[in-house]
Design an enzyme around this catalytic site. Structure first.
Site, PDB file in Angstrom:
ATOM      1  N   PRO A 125       0.821  -1.214   0.000  1.00 34.95           N
ATOM      2  CA  PRO A 125       0.000   0.000   0.000  1.00 34.95           C
ATOM      3  C   PRO A 125       0.858   1.268   0.000  1.00 34.95           C
ATOM      4  CG  PRO A 125      -0.882  -1.592   1.558  1.00 34.95           C
ATOM      5  CD  PRO A 125       0.387  -2.170   1.035  1.00 34.95           C
ATOM      6  N   GLY A 128       5.368   1.464  -3.934  1.00 34.73           N
ATOM      7  CA  GLY A 128       5.124   1.073  -5.319  1.00 34.73           C
ATOM      8  C   GLY A 128       6.392   1.295  -6.106  1.00 34.73           C
ATOM      9  N   SER A 129       6.520   2.531  -6.649  1.00 32.64           N
ATOM     10  CA  SER A 129       7.728   2.855  -7.400  1.00 32.64           C
ATOM     11  C   SER A 129       8.974   2.737  -6.521  1.00 32.64           C
ATOM     12  CB  SER A 129       7.630   4.283  -7.953  1.00 32.64           C
ATOM     13  OG  SER A 129       6.619   4.340  -8.936  1.00 32.64           O
ATOM     14  N   ARG A 248       9.004  -5.558 -18.249  1.00 37.61           N
ATOM     15  CA  ARG A 248       8.764  -4.308 -18.970  1.00 37.61           C
ATOM     16  C   ARG A 248       8.593  -4.545 -20.460  1.00 37.61           C
ATOM     17  NH1 ARG A 248      12.793  -1.060 -15.150  1.00 37.61           N
ATOM     18  NH2 ARG A 248      11.198  -0.852 -13.559  1.00 37.61           N
ATOM     19  N   GLY A 345     -19.441   9.152 -31.464  1.00 39.78           N
ATOM     20  CA  GLY A 345     -20.339   8.732 -30.391  1.00 39.78           C
ATOM     21  C   GLY A 345     -20.328   7.227 -30.178  1.00 39.78           C
ATOM     22  N   GLU A 368       4.267  -2.217 -13.667  1.00 37.09           N
ATOM     23  CA  GLU A 368       5.672  -2.610 -13.851  1.00 37.09           C
ATOM     24  C   GLU A 368       6.577  -1.415 -14.122  1.00 37.09           C
ATOM     25  OE1 GLU A 368       6.610  -6.286 -15.174  1.00 37.09           O
ATOM     26  OE2 GLU A 368       4.643  -7.124 -14.759  1.00 37.09           O
ATOM     27  N   GLU A 372       7.133   7.558 -15.592  1.00 41.52           N
ATOM     28  CA  GLU A 372       8.143   8.409 -14.947  1.00 41.52           C
ATOM     29  C   GLU A 372       9.350   7.567 -14.529  1.00 41.52           C
ATOM     30  OE1 GLU A 372       4.794   8.582 -14.460  1.00 41.52           O
ATOM     31  OE2 GLU A 372       4.739  10.397 -15.672  1.00 41.52           O
TER      32      GLU A 372
END
Lengths: 385, 259
Positions: A125, A128-129, A248, A345, A368, A372
């Site tokens: 939580p 992450g990065s 990646r 539409g 993954e 940035e």
């Protein structure tokens, strides 16, 4: 290396299946967020759960260039299907590359058939990065380890029978410790020992397969589940990041697949839909947009296939994989929006698959390693030279 | 149990075909693929061998230029081996000539059961399977929709316009399998890899012991004398509901004799 002729045949078989079974039915599962059991069974029949697992353990041992084509095909049909095997194969890769012989024999043959499903669990939580900030703990206790902590965004977490778990081992008297990879065995389902698995997290896209939160409360595992044995202590993050480098390229391939689907949909719609007395493809505004889409798609493909080729040749891929992932994922998002503009539409409704591409594409920008982070990886590689 | 499946390799129907202007026959010099209508025979054979608890599925095919792409697909599905007959003298062979060639290849394998599609998707003569049975002097049952083996007897549900007939027949026998009655499996990636190593015996007419004068354009008793373009399919009738649409649809179905 996978023989090109054989690879072509595999991809053409897969393409036939994607065209006839996946594309017409994907939305029936995706919109109500239902697991596509039959599609996954067919993927197991193809042998895709063993796609990159060594042949000696019953896998197909496809090279990266072929595996990338598999992921592009699956994602062209429905990106979630790529997710069903990606994290399973990252888990298998960690075992194949860093596991002891006993560990390889123990898990890889069953993983190759899909009977045993794997998942990969790094994110938390609050981490992450900045993966190095993870807090999940593994403490030794005799012949066992005790795991405590919470893990986030675990794809296939419920169905998995083994989890490649990254947890922090406290330093011992000699200073050995740090982030370590465990292959945690569990019973598929909501609960297994001290592991609790949340309900499926509701998501914008990437639906159909489960993404869950997993919490470990005094969960005990055997010492044999420490990846690589005692040598594994403190090596987990390095190993995981090297596995993610290939991850990646795979995410780049997913981007290419979604971008291809968006482009294909836009092209055929532009030829059929008429406005002002002719197909909209005959209007320069649309024709030029198609030209830009096709060019970006081709560039994304070339970057992705080149990164896979480098990985197959044993070259460093941090730069190539970073560039491929950055460009292909951004391209998928741009092309999904372009395809929606061309559909007008209709593209905004769930009658057409374009809205799904639009919802799925952002995952590749985030998963993954965000765009940035890719820029960080790329610029570091450039400046280090 | 040994099952032989007759497999035709045809030009990809997704690509535009071309006729030879002199013979009016389809050009077949490019890559050929497994005829979809034969994939049902292959699937049926695999299921029968699995149900019998073992056995062998062999393929026989006649194609120009030793072309075997389509055979490889059937081998990747799980067939064990194949005989491929290829000979430049076979160009222009008619249905009976084809049957003679296939029969000669089948004879080498002495199977318990021979399966074929009802008709090919490029020629549509729909006569070759029965001609093969004729040449081999075997019984044949057409339009099989369900097949089961019981000892030396085969039980067949034979599709008819009204429903189906139950037919029983002693082995060996030739059956033509109706398209769509089983779902052909996709080859697995392992199957695709393995198919490359499976034995394909390539034979020419001499190897098969067939007289050159009985096959090819020379031996053909059938000639395509003229080809005309098929009429474009007309668009359907759109019924706008003015309160009586149900009656008009019922009338339409009545005309078709489906109700």
């Amino acid at each position: 290396m996978t023989e090109v002729g054989l690879a072509d045949e595999m991809i053409s078989t897969l393409r036939t299946w994607v065209d006839s079974e996946v594309i017409p039915h994907a939305s029936e599962f995706e919109l109500p967020d239902i697991y596509p059991t039959d599609m996954v069974l067919q993927m197991a029949e193809f042998g895709l759960f063993g796609a990159t697992i060594p042949e000696e353990y019953g896998g197909l041992e496809l090279d990266n260039s072929t595996y990338v084509r598999v992921i592009v095909e699956l994602s062209r049909g429905w990106m979630s299907l790529a997710g069903v095997i990606n994290s399973h194969l990252i888990c298998a890769k960690l075992i194949a590359q860093f596991g002891t012989d006993v560990q390889k024999q123990r898990w890889l043959p069953a993983m190759a058939t899909g009977d045993l499903r794997g998942c990969f669990s790094l994110s938390e939580p609050d981490s992450g990065s900045d993966a190095a900030a993870l807090r999940c703990q593994a403490k030794p206790d005799g012949d066992e380890w005790i795991i405590n902590g919470t893990k986030m965004w675990v794809t296939n977490g419920e169905k998995a029978g083994v989890v490649a778990l990254l947890a922090r081992v406290p330093a011992d008297d000699e200073g050995a410790g740090g982030i370590t990879c465990f292959i945690v065995e569990k019973t598929p389902g909501e609960k297994s020992g001290g592991i609790s698995i949340s309900k499926k997290i509701k998501k914008l896209g990437y639906r159909g397969l489960e993404t869950v939160e997993m919490s470990y409360v005094d969960h005990r595992i055997s010492a044999t589940e420490l990846l690589g044995g005692q040598n594994g202590i403190g090596n987990g993050l390095r190993w995981a990041l090297s596995a993610l480098e290939l991850g990646r390229i795979n995410v780049a391939a997913r981007g290419v697949g979604v971008a291809q689907a968006a482009y294909d949909a836009a092209l055929s719609y532009a030829k059929e839909r008429e406005a002002f007395g002719r197909p909209i493809s005959q209007h320069q505004a649309i024709a030029f947009r198609l030209a830009e889409m096709a060019t970006k798609l081709e560039a994304a493909k070339l970057l992705t296939f080149e990164a896979a080729r480098k990985a197959d040749a044993g070259e460093r891929v941090d730069l190539a994989a970073g560039m491929a992932k950055l460009f292909a994922s951004e391209t998928a998002s741009e092309l999904a929006l372009d395809a929606m503009r061309i559909h007008g539409g209709n593209g905004f409704t769930s009658e057409y698959p374009v809205e799904r591409y639009y919802r799925d594409a952002p995952l590749m920008i985030i998963g993954e390693g965000t765009s940035e982070i890719q820029k960080l990886v790329i610029s570091r590689a450039l400046l280090a030279e | 149990m040994k099952v032989v499946v007759c497999v035709k390799q045809i030009p990809d129907p997704a690509l535009p075909g071309e006729l030879n202007p002199t013979t009016n026959l389809l050009k077949r010099d490019g890559k050929l693929i497994l005829d979809e209508s034969d994939s049902y025979g292959v699937e049926m054979a695999l299921q029968l061998v699995e149900a019998a608890g073992g056995g062998e599925v062999s393929l026989v095919s006649m194609a120009p230029n030793n072309e075997m792409s389509g055979l490889r697909t059937a081998l990747a599905m799980g067939a064990d081996d194949a005989i491929l007959v290829s000979d430049e003298n076979l160009a222009g062979t008619d249905a009976l000539g084809t049957a003679k060639v296939l029969a000669a290849a089948i004879r080498r394998l002495s199977p318990d059961l021979i399966l074929a599609g009802v008709e090919s998707s490029d020629g549509y003569t729909g006569t070759v399977p029965e001609m093969v049975a004729g040449v081999l002097d075997l019984p044949s049952v057409t339009f099989a929709k369900q097949i089961s083996i019981d000892g030396d007897t085969v039980k067949v549900q034979r599709q008819t316009e009204a429903g189906y007939d139950d037919v029983e027949c002693k082995l060996p026998v030739l059956l033509s399998v109706t398209a769509g009655v089983v779902e052909p499996r996709y080859p697995s990636f392992k199957g695709i890899m393995a198919a490359k190593k499976k034995p394909v015996e390539a034979l020419d007419l001499q190897g098969l012991g067939i007289d050159l004068n009985t096959v090819g354009l020379v031996g053909a008793r059938q000639e395509t004398i003229r080809v005309t373009e098929a009429e474009e399919r007309e668009s359907g009738e759109i019924i706008v509901d003015d309160g009586d649409a149900h009656q008009r649809i019922a009338e339409f179905l009545g005309e078709l004799k489906v109700i």
